[in-house]
Design an enzyme around this catalytic site. Structure first.
Site, PDB file in Angstrom:
ATOM      1  N   GLN A 270       0.827  -1.200   0.000  1.00 47.02           N
ATOM      2  CA  GLN A 270       0.000   0.000   0.000  1.00 47.02           C
ATOM      3  C   GLN A 270       0.863   1.253   0.000  1.00 47.02           C
ATOM      4  O   GLN A 270       2.068   1.189   0.242  1.00 47.02           O
ATOM      5  CB  GLN A 270      -0.914  -0.002   1.236  1.00 47.02           C
ATOM      6  CG  GLN A 270      -0.163  -0.137   2.553  1.00 47.02           C
ATOM      7  CD  GLN A 270      -1.014  -0.729   3.674  1.00 47.02           C
ATOM      8  OE1 GLN A 270      -2.240  -0.665   3.645  1.00 47.02           O
ATOM      9  NE2 GLN A 270      -0.359  -1.300   4.669  1.00 47.02           N
TER      10      GLN A 270
ATOM     11  N   GLN B   6      -8.092   3.338  20.257  1.00 49.88           N
ATOM     12  CA  GLN B   6      -7.200   2.276  20.752  1.00 49.88           C
ATOM     13  C   GLN B   6      -7.703   1.730  22.084  1.00 49.88           C
ATOM     14  O   GLN B   6      -7.650   0.525  22.331  1.00 49.88           O
ATOM     15  CB  GLN B   6      -5.772   2.813  20.949  1.00 49.88           C
ATOM     16  CG  GLN B   6      -5.225   3.694  19.848  1.00 49.88           C
ATOM     17  CD  GLN B   6      -4.708   2.927  18.635  1.00 49.88           C
ATOM     18  OE1 GLN B   6      -4.794   1.706  18.588  1.00 49.88           O
ATOM     19  NE2 GLN B   6      -4.209   3.655  17.655  1.00 49.88           N
TER      20      GLN B   6
ATOM     21  N   ASP C 157       0.625  -0.025  14.004  1.00 52.45           N
ATOM     22  CA  ASP C 157       1.067   1.225  14.625  1.00 52.45           C
ATOM     23  C   ASP C 157       1.471   1.032  16.085  1.00 52.45           C
ATOM     24  O   ASP C 157       2.188   1.844  16.647  1.00 52.45           O
ATOM     25  CB  ASP C 157      -0.022   2.305  14.492  1.00 52.45           C
ATOM     26  CG  ASP C 157      -1.363   1.837  15.044  1.00 52.45           C
ATOM     27  OD1 ASP C 157      -1.460   1.561  16.250  1.00 52.45           O
ATOM     28  OD2 ASP C 157      -2.331   1.751  14.261  1.00 52.45           O
TER      29      ASP C 157
ATOM     30  N   GLU D 134       1.062  -8.464  11.678  1.00 54.87           N
ATOM     31  CA  GLU D 134       0.872  -7.298  10.794  1.00 54.87           C
ATOM     32  C   GLU D 134       1.542  -7.634   9.466  1.00 54.87           C
ATOM     33  O   GLU D 134       2.683  -8.103   9.444  1.00 54.87           O
ATOM     34  CB  GLU D 134       1.507  -6.065  11.449  1.00 54.87           C
ATOM     35  CG  GLU D 134       1.808  -4.885  10.526  1.00 54.87           C
ATOM     36  CD  GLU D 134       0.573  -4.229   9.936  1.00 54.87           C
ATOM     37  OE1 GLU D 134      -0.337  -3.851  10.696  1.00 54.87           O
ATOM     38  OE2 GLU D 134       0.519  -4.108   8.684  1.00 54.87           O
TER      39      GLU D 134
ATOM     40  N   ALA E 140      -2.231 -12.710   8.048  1.00 48.87           N
ATOM     41  CA  ALA E 140      -2.950 -13.113   9.260  1.00 48.87           C
ATOM     42  C   ALA E 140      -3.673 -14.453   9.093  1.00 48.87           C
ATOM     43  O   ALA E 140      -3.746 -15.258  10.027  1.00 48.87           O
ATOM     44  CB  ALA E 140      -3.940 -12.027   9.659  1.00 48.87           C
TER      45      ALA E 140
ATOM     46  N   ASP F  22      -7.554  -5.170  14.240  1.00 45.75           N
ATOM     47  CA  ASP F  22      -7.353  -3.737  14.028  1.00 45.75           C
ATOM     48  C   ASP F  22      -6.725  -3.566  12.656  1.00 45.75           C
ATOM     49  O   ASP F  22      -5.555  -3.204  12.520  1.00 45.75           O
ATOM     50  CB  ASP F  22      -6.421  -3.209  15.131  1.00 45.75           C
ATOM     51  CG  ASP F  22      -6.048  -1.742  14.901  1.00 45.75           C
ATOM     52  OD1 ASP F  22      -6.826  -1.023  14.250  1.00 45.75           O
ATOM     53  OD2 ASP F  22      -4.968  -1.331  15.366  1.00 45.75           O
TER      54      ASP F  22
ATOM     55  N   TYR G  77     -12.557  12.390  15.979  1.00 40.23           N
ATOM     56  CA  TYR G  77     -12.024  11.568  14.896  1.00 40.23           C
ATOM     57  C   TYR G  77     -12.321  12.234  13.575  1.00 40.23           C
ATOM     58  O   TYR G  77     -13.451  12.579  13.301  1.00 40.23           O
ATOM     59  CB  TYR G  77     -12.668  10.180  14.902  1.00 40.23           C
ATOM     60  CG  TYR G  77     -11.624   9.106  14.766  1.00 40.23           C
ATOM     61  CD1 TYR G  77     -10.920   8.959  13.588  1.00 40.23           C
ATOM     62  CD2 TYR G  77     -11.318   8.281  15.832  1.00 40.23           C
ATOM     63  CE1 TYR G  77      -9.933   7.998  13.480  1.00 40.23           C
ATOM     64  CE2 TYR G  77     -10.340   7.314  15.739  1.00 40.23           C
ATOM     65  CZ  TYR G  77      -9.650   7.171  14.558  1.00 40.23           C
ATOM     66  OH  TYR G  77      -8.683   6.230  14.464  1.00 40.23           O
TER      67      TYR G  77
END
Lengths: 387, 387
Positions: free
Chosen positions: B100, B131, B155, B175, B207, B225, B294
């Site tokens: 990406q 989070q 992250d 990840e 995953a 997440d 947000y």
């Protein structure tokens, strides 16, 4: 999150040594650091909050197709550094009343939008959450409310919601601006339907005067649904106004008033709660509701202006932004009111859920949840620590 | 609010007779009317969600002062008809990983911002609410979690939050994109600190593969997440993925997964809850949290794309927009889990509130309130009616 600890007095401290100029008075007033973001918006004069929708924020975009498309946005200038814009399909109404500029436009995403003095008041798409919460939070907290007063609320939405309560016998409304009522009747029939209830008595005029003349202890509940505290609603954020409210409420009567958002200026919430606790000797609580699709509003500019004007006074600012609405709920001395556990649940009121139109947002679960406060709010607002 | 009644099958009906073209496959797929708003975004090609920050939405504003000021905005193209923009102060990083495009910029209002394939993933200013909620909702719902898996979360923010639970002995994280981890360590130290915990075991890779190789029943809790289900996270929205999750959980183990917002596409929530109820035979609940600050994200474009791709499959879309985040919480068959009344309250965990940094948003009150659903959601999502 590094908002200052929320003490009223700290509002007067200079956090970075800079000073702001009051808008008009020429007097320099110190602004706390937590308000600096609002202040910092000043240089972005292109994005005036009281401009008409024709502002420096408009975009003329060349579409990817061959033909050129003019795109016009109503911009709610927010923080410096972010912008929220609504696309204007058509301006339906724009006129200056005796008190303010009234604008109605058709947006492409939110239906019709009502704008007073450059500040979005409501959109057709998501007015339900606000109107239902500000009305049923107080009315479901007392048994069989009979006499209710609405201050402001000229669009009629709160009236529509009060009408669900069959115990109510009298609904007084005191709105200063006839044009708002007329515009709502013409462009927002889903809200203005509230005026059709035979229990509604409309008083066009100044709310302070109206309250002064109201018999002491007349009302079971008062709902303050005013516009931002600049322009005609200016007086409605001051201590004397709350004193007249308390006087007009019966013992154990309730007030619901728009309040500051938890995400900003927690020291103002602290001030507000403290002052309300002095004036209203029953219970005082803070509730908040997520109204996710509420368009962010250009509150910071208003805040900045109001801050300068009222720095040493009680500030109660409307903050329908950041997808969050805050409310202060107060009761006068008398039969105790437990706002957090509605004694008069809407689900048990005959026909209330379906009256005129289905209840969209509010229910007793949402009522109780509205009083849950995030960790940082409990830390920063001392008056809410044990709520 | 006139969203259709939320039945999965109705997703296939044409509400206005128009059809959408799938993005790439060339196959025409019918889109329900409640998704038409997302579809309608297509003509606004100027506002590409996968463009870099240099898009047609930039404004060059002439400041009110004499000197010309160039203002550059990162735009999250939202609904057609509204826009949310973040002002870019400085681009700190921009590179294509194997999976990406990774972009980090300094915004003027939200601190540093992480963007993957044009979609804002987090901002320094308000990552706390997300989070904390995605982590403590599941971990506080079971007693003494020991083995926890994070899917995505490169992250490090979720790791930071898991570390508050002293009962936890092992934190696996899978990840796929090493660049996200590296970028977080460089630009988001407040999040990447999560990697420093000695209990953390990092697995860079796919995953699904990881889960297939995990011993059956290994984990007490799994937190998904991931980024939006286009690009590397595409497989993480499909039924087989949830089956591997359920397999890797112990009896009475819990999953917390980002889910659809209540304010949009309630039929997708219905689908998701239904499918999860088939796969996870314990309890399945929907929670939501207001994360007011947000930034609204360009989800609708993703939704539109994903809808076409997955119309007949389970859709689990991230929706960190409209100031609201939704979560689906599931438990496998075994000791019953009551998500709505946390059995493992964070306030009673030794040192959890202060570990590394103060808990900002989450507390047990907020946990319980997260399961309160507005009236229209209960009406439209049959599967949530009795929740």
């Amino acid at each position: 999150m590094e908002i200052d600890a929320g003490k009223g007095m700290e509002c007067q401290r200079t956090m970075d040594g800079r000073e702001s100029n009051s808008n008009g008075s020429g007097k320099a007033v110190v602004v706390p650091s937590c308000c600096m973001k609002a202040r910092a918006s000043e240089p972005e004069l292109d994005a005036k909050c009281h401009s008409t929708f024709v502002s420096g924020w408009f975009s003329e975009l060349q579409s990817a197709s061959d033909k050129s498309v003019k795109e016009v946005y109503f911009n709610n200038p927010m923080w410096p550094g972010e912008a929220h814009s609504l696309k204007v399909e058509k301006v339906l109404f724009k006129e200056k009343s005796k008190y303010q500029e009234v604008l109605v436009f058709q947006s492409s995403a939110y239906g019709r939008v009502l704008v007073l003095d450059g500040i979005v008041q409501l959109t057709e798409k998501d007015e339900c959450a606000y109107q239902e919460m500000i009305t049923h939070l107080p009315l479901c907290s007392i048994e069989s409310p009979k006499n209710v007063l609405v201050v402001g609320g000229g669009d009629g939405g709160v009236l529509r919601e009060i009408a669900r309560h069959s115990s109510v016998e009298l609904i007084d409304i005191c709105e200063i601006d006839q044009m708002v009522i007329d515009v709502s009747k013409k462009f927002f029939p889903e809200l203005a339907i509230g005026f059709e209830d035979p229990r509604v008595h409309l008083h066009v005029g100044d709310a302070i005067e109206f309250l002064k003349n109201a018999p002491r202890g007349k009302y079971d509940a008062i709902i303050v649904d005013s516009s931002d505290p600049v322009g005609p609603a200016q007086e409605l954020v001051e201590r004397p106004f709350f004193e007249t409210i308390a006087r007009a409420l019966r013992p154990g009567g309730v007030l619901c008033n728009m309040a500051e958002s938890i995400w900003l200026h927690t020291h103002l919430i602290q001030d507000m709660i403290s002052i309300c606790r002095e004036i209203f000797r029953g219970s005082v609580h803070y509730a908040w509701a997520s109204v996710p699709s509420y368009p962010r509003q250009d509150f910071p500019h208003v805040l900045c202006f109001a801050l300068v004007l009222y720095l040493y006074r009680m500030i109660n600012l409307q903050s329908k932004f950041y997808g969050v609405i805050g409310f202060v709920l107060c009761s006068t001395e008398g039969p105790p009111v437990d706002f957090m556990h509605p004694i008069n649940p809407i689900e048990k009121l005959d026909g209330a859920l379906e009256y005129r139109r289905q209840l969209m947002y509010y229910n007793s679960e949402i009522h109780r949840a509205a009083f849950s406060l995030p960790a940082f709010v409990k830390r920063e607002v001392e008056a809410l620590r044990n709520c």
